[in-house]
Every structure is written in C-alpha cells, then in structure tokens.
Design a protein around this motif. Structure first.
Motif, PDB file in Angstrom:
ATOM      1  N   GLU A  23     -57.545 -36.343  57.030  1.00 35.89           N
ATOM      2  CA  GLU A  23     -56.776 -35.060  56.858  1.00 35.89           C
ATOM      3  C   GLU A  23     -57.474 -34.290  55.897  1.00 35.89           C
ATOM      4  O   GLU A  23     -57.241 -33.013  55.755  1.00 35.89           O
ATOM      5  CB  GLU A  23     -55.160 -35.420  56.684  1.00 35.89           C
ATOM      6  N   LEU A  24     -57.907 -34.733  54.831  1.00 29.31           N
ATOM      7  CA  LEU A  24     -58.461 -34.034  53.592  1.00 29.31           C
ATOM      8  C   LEU A  24     -59.819 -33.580  53.832  1.00 29.31           C
ATOM      9  O   LEU A  24     -60.528 -32.782  53.085  1.00 29.31           O
ATOM     10  CB  LEU A  24     -58.471 -34.786  52.468  1.00 29.31           C
ATOM     11  N   GLN A  25     -60.386 -34.015  54.929  1.00 26.02           N
ATOM     12  CA  GLN A  25     -61.861 -33.602  55.534  1.00 26.02           C
ATOM     13  C   GLN A  25     -62.016 -32.165  55.577  1.00 26.02           C
ATOM     14  O   GLN A  25     -61.045 -31.601  56.384  1.00 26.02           O
ATOM     15  CB  GLN A  25     -62.458 -34.502  56.506  1.00 26.02           C
ATOM     16  N   GLY A  26     -63.017 -31.568  55.036  1.00 33.07           N
ATOM     17  CA  GLY A  26     -63.055 -30.161  55.325  1.00 33.07           C
ATOM     18  C   GLY A  26     -62.138 -29.195  54.764  1.00 33.07           C
ATOM     19  O   GLY A  26     -62.137 -27.648  55.103  1.00 33.07           O
ATOM     20  N   LEU A  27     -61.207 -29.476  53.837  1.00 28.69           N
ATOM     21  CA  LEU A  27     -60.644 -28.347  53.049  1.00 28.69           C
ATOM     22  C   LEU A  27     -61.798 -27.453  52.158  1.00 28.69           C
ATOM     23  O   LEU A  27     -62.543 -27.952  51.761  1.00 28.69           O
ATOM     24  CB  LEU A  27     -59.513 -29.141  51.906  1.00 28.69           C
ATOM     25  N   TRP A  28     -61.171 -26.387  52.209  1.00 33.01           N
ATOM     26  CA  TRP A  28     -61.969 -25.241  51.203  1.00 33.01           C
ATOM     27  C   TRP A  28     -61.162 -24.506  50.682  1.00 33.01           C
ATOM     28  O   TRP A  28     -60.112 -24.414  50.582  1.00 33.01           O
ATOM     29  CB  TRP A  28     -63.074 -24.790  52.322  1.00 33.01           C
ATOM     30  N   GLY A  29     -61.703 -23.603  49.644  1.00 30.99           N
ATOM     31  CA  GLY A  29     -61.160 -22.756  49.061  1.00 30.99           C
ATOM     32  C   GLY A  29     -60.069 -23.402  47.856  1.00 30.99           C
ATOM     33  O   GLY A  29     -60.472 -24.489  47.368  1.00 30.99           O
ATOM     34  N   ASP A  30     -58.925 -22.540  47.773  1.00 34.08           N
ATOM     35  CA  ASP A  30     -57.904 -23.224  46.930  1.00 34.08           C
ATOM     36  C   ASP A  30     -57.494 -24.510  47.382  1.00 34.08           C
ATOM     37  O   ASP A  30     -56.944 -25.362  46.362  1.00 34.08           O
ATOM     38  CB  ASP A  30     -56.593 -22.085  46.698  1.00 34.08           C
ATOM     39  N   ALA A  31     -57.379 -24.892  48.677  1.00 41.15           N
ATOM     40  CA  ALA A  31     -56.807 -25.969  48.978  1.00 41.15           C
ATOM     41  C   ALA A  31     -57.893 -27.252  48.726  1.00 41.15           C
ATOM     42  O   ALA A  31     -57.185 -28.275  47.996  1.00 41.15           O
ATOM     43  CB  ALA A  31     -56.587 -26.165  50.640  1.00 41.15           C
ATOM     44  N   ALA A  32     -59.049 -26.871  48.480  1.00 40.11           N
ATOM     45  CA  ALA A  32     -60.036 -28.160  48.075  1.00 40.11           C
ATOM     46  C   ALA A  32     -59.991 -28.441  46.599  1.00 40.11           C
ATOM     47  O   ALA A  32     -60.247 -29.542  46.154  1.00 40.11           O
ATOM     48  CB  ALA A  32     -61.692 -27.887  48.275  1.00 40.11           C
ATOM     49  N   VAL A  33     -59.274 -27.433  45.817  1.00 41.70           N
ATOM     50  CA  VAL A  33     -58.979 -27.690  44.263  1.00 41.70           C
ATOM     51  C   VAL A  33     -57.533 -28.087  44.032  1.00 41.70           C
ATOM     52  O   VAL A  33     -57.321 -27.969  42.796  1.00 41.70           O
ATOM     53  CB  VAL A  33     -59.665 -26.820  43.227  1.00 41.70           C
ATOM     54  N   ASP A  34     -56.797 -28.154  45.079  1.00 39.70           N
ATOM     55  CA  ASP A  34     -55.276 -28.318  44.842  1.00 39.70           C
ATOM     56  C   ASP A  34     -55.131 -29.644  44.188  1.00 39.70           C
ATOM     57  O   ASP A  34     -55.809 -30.530  44.656  1.00 39.70           O
ATOM     58  CB  ASP A  34     -54.588 -28.133  46.003  1.00 39.70           C
ATOM     59  N   TYR A  35     -53.958 -29.902  43.247  1.00 38.54           N
ATOM     60  CA  TYR A  35     -53.959 -31.114  42.713  1.00 38.54           C
ATOM     61  C   TYR A  35     -53.596 -32.056  43.720  1.00 38.54           C
ATOM     62  O   TYR A  35     -54.171 -33.253  43.388  1.00 38.54           O
ATOM     63  CB  TYR A  35     -52.837 -31.076  41.567  1.00 38.54           C
ATOM     64  N   ARG A  36     -53.005 -31.815  44.749  1.00 44.24           N
ATOM     65  CA  ARG A  36     -52.726 -32.723  45.734  1.00 44.24           C
ATOM     66  C   ARG A  36     -53.777 -33.213  46.292  1.00 44.24           C
ATOM     67  O   ARG A  36     -54.006 -34.505  46.862  1.00 44.24           O
ATOM     68  CB  ARG A  36     -51.692 -32.271  46.874  1.00 44.24           C
ATOM     69  N   ALA A  37     -54.762 -32.502  46.675  1.00 43.76           N
ATOM     70  CA  ALA A  37     -56.251 -33.047  47.244  1.00 43.76           C
ATOM     71  C   ALA A  37     -56.811 -34.136  46.527  1.00 43.76           C
ATOM     72  O   ALA A  37     -57.211 -34.947  46.951  1.00 43.76           O
ATOM     73  CB  ALA A  37     -57.205 -31.636  47.247  1.00 43.76           C
ATOM     74  N   TYR A  38     -56.949 -33.698  45.155  1.00 40.57           N
ATOM     75  CA  TYR A  38     -57.580 -34.785  44.108  1.00 40.57           C
ATOM     76  C   TYR A  38     -56.645 -36.202  44.264  1.00 40.57           C
ATOM     77  O   TYR A  38     -57.246 -37.058  44.391  1.00 40.57           O
ATOM     78  CB  TYR A  38     -57.649 -34.043  42.926  1.00 40.57           C
ATOM     79  N   LEU A  39     -55.403 -35.927  44.063  1.00 38.46           N
ATOM     80  CA  LEU A  39     -54.695 -36.841  43.745  1.00 38.46           C
ATOM     81  C   LEU A  39     -54.602 -37.857  45.128  1.00 38.46           C
ATOM     82  O   LEU A  39     -54.962 -39.102  45.192  1.00 38.46           O
ATOM     83  CB  LEU A  39     -53.072 -36.482  43.476  1.00 38.46           C
ATOM     84  N   PHE A  40     -54.370 -37.227  46.264  1.00 31.54           N
ATOM     85  CA  PHE A  40     -54.294 -37.830  47.649  1.00 31.54           C
ATOM     86  C   PHE A  40     -55.700 -38.675  47.999  1.00 31.54           C
ATOM     87  O   PHE A  40     -55.553 -39.749  48.441  1.00 31.54           O
ATOM     88  CB  PHE A  40     -53.849 -37.022  48.790  1.00 31.54           C
TER      89      PHE A  40
END
Length: 291
Positions: free
Chosen positions: A27-44
């Motif tokens: 699900e996290l593959q290919g996130l970009w922009g603000d989503a890529a650096v959202d704290y949840r992206a790092y945490l998950f």
C-alpha cells in the motif's frame, strides 16, 4: 493530501494492525509528495519491516521519520523495539529513555524498555517497569503479555500461565500471546494446551521457523508414546537419576534386595524407553511436518 492517497495510508495501517506487513508495504509503494513524508508513512513502513524481521531497514526508515518529524513517540517506540531485535541494547535503551523523558507514563514505552531490560538479563528492573505500565493501563493486553515474559524470566511458571491466559483473553488470535501461552502450558505440564497454542501461532505466522519448531516439540510431548515421560518433563534428568539410584540402594540397605532388583529392572527399562522412543517419534513428526 487527496482522498485516494489518504485511503492508501488508512489501508496500510489496517493491514499492519491485522498482521499483514507485506500488504502494508504494498500500500505504501509509490507514495509521493506530502504523503511520502507523512508520519504515518514512516511509522507503518518501519513497523511492517520490523514485523518482517527486516530490522536494519526498519531502523533506517524510522530514523528518517524522526529526522523529519522530531521525537514522535510511536516512531521512538518502534525504533527502540527494532534496535533491541538487532541486539543494539544501549541504543535501544537510549531511544526508550528519550521517549520516556517526553512522557514518563506511556505504557508502550515502559513495556518496550522493560523488554530491553529482559534481554539484558535485568528481570527485576523489567518487572518494576511493567508494573508501572500496568498502573496506567491495567486492562492492556500488552501489559499481560509483558507480565508473562517477566514471569518466565523469573522462573515463575504458574504466574506466566495466568498472565498469558489474560493476554489471550484480550485477543485469542494474537500469535505472541499464543506463543507465551504455549510456553507456559509446556512448563506447567499441560502439553495438550501447549501444542494447541503453538500450532495456532505457527499457522498464523507460517514463515516463523521458531514457532514451527516449538509446535513440533509440543506435538512430540503430546504424543501417546510420550505419556510415560510426561511426569518427568519439568524435572532435571540428573536429579531424577540420582533419586532412582538412591531408591535402589536404599531398598538394598533396608534388606529388600528382591524389591531393589525389581525396581532396578524397571528403571533400566524406563531409561531405555526414554532414550529410544523420543528420537523415533521426533523423526516421524519431522517427516510428517516436512522438516
């Protein structure tokens, strides 16, 4: 952040929560922009990598998240756990202490730090930390599981059985709680419950060879041919041997030579049984399990 991206982050969290870290990473593959650096992206991502035992990668991801978002407690908690899994105990301790300096009463941080202490052989300190966590989250499944781990380290098998049962009551399908309950059941001589718990944990985590091995060993002790050996399961073999020899010579010294001889024959037969049968049953089970 647009709705499709937000939806992907929510789904990543959902897959992580129900124990599918591979789907989380998908699900996290290919996130970009603000989503890529959202704290949840790092945490998950970090938590998913940690669940997959890819701890070196998890540490890098979580440190990147902390560099972007500062000392965010969930990131610190997972980072400390990943560092502990890598055997980097001083670093793990530093991370948990950093988190606790921000919130001294956070139960997850207290339990995480307690597990570092357990790994370092500091069971009494770990116990104090777990009880401190319990004072803030008395109904937590994590507290029950941590109490079971502390009980194991302290050699308190009955307490471990009780606390692991409490952890299971919160989530009967949790593989960690199942593994703890399986261990406690085996230690207290309940091989049937031990096998059921280990088998359930292994089925939910098919890639975990440790759980698979534990389930196989529990199956061994639960086999009908192992029934004569179960009463001695928890005893030190040397103590059993010394006790048997003492009985033989004690009967002879008491003038009961025929009884002493009979007991010696039975004891010898039992020893041969204990040497021959377990390896044969284990070999059969290994063949059946494809080991």
């Amino acid at each position: 952040m647009n709705e499709p991206t937000e939806s992907r982050l929510r789904m990543a969290g959902h897959w992580l929560q129900i124990g599918h870290p591979e789907r989380t990473l998908d699900e996290l593959q290919g996130l970009w922009g603000d989503a890529a650096v959202d704290y949840r992206a790092y945490l998950f991502r970090g938590a998913a990598l940690h669940q997959l035992d890819r701890n070196a990668e998890a540490i890098d991801v979580l440190k990147d998240g902390l560099a972007v978002h500062g000392p965010f407690l969930p990131l610190l908690q997972v980072l400390g756990s990943a560092l502990r899994a890598e055997g980097r105990l001083p670093e793990a301790e530093g991370v948990f202490l950093q988190g606790l300096s921000l919130d001294p009463n956070d139960p997850d941080l207290l339990i995480g730090y307690a597990r570092v202490c357990l790994t370092a052989g500091q069971a009494e300190k770990a116990s104090a930390l777990v009880e401190r966590a319990a004072s803030h989250a008395p109904e937590s499944a994590q507290v029950s599981a941590a109490r079971a781990e502390v009980s194991f380290a302290l050699g308190k098998d009955r307490d471990m059985q009780r606390h692991s049962s409490e952890a299971l009551s919160h989530d009967p399908e949790d593989p960690h709680a199942r593994a703890l309950h399986g261990t406690a059941s085996m230690l207290t001589g309940d091989s049937r419950s031990g096998y059921n718990s280990f088998a359930s944990a292994a089925a939910s985590q098919p890639g975990d060879q440790d759980l698979r091995s534990a389930a196989r060993e529990a199956k061994l002790m639960n086999h009908p041919l192992m029934l004569p050996l179960r009463p001695f399961q928890r005893l030190n073999p040397l103590i059993v041997w010394i006790g048997a020899v003492a009985i033989i010579y004690g009967l002879r010294a008491a003038g009961l030579a025929p009884l002493s001889f009979g007991f010696a024959i039975i004891w010898f037969a039992f020893c041969v049984y204990s040497w021959v049968v377990p390896p044969l049953v284990r070999r059969w089970l290994n063949r059946k399990w494809g080991a």
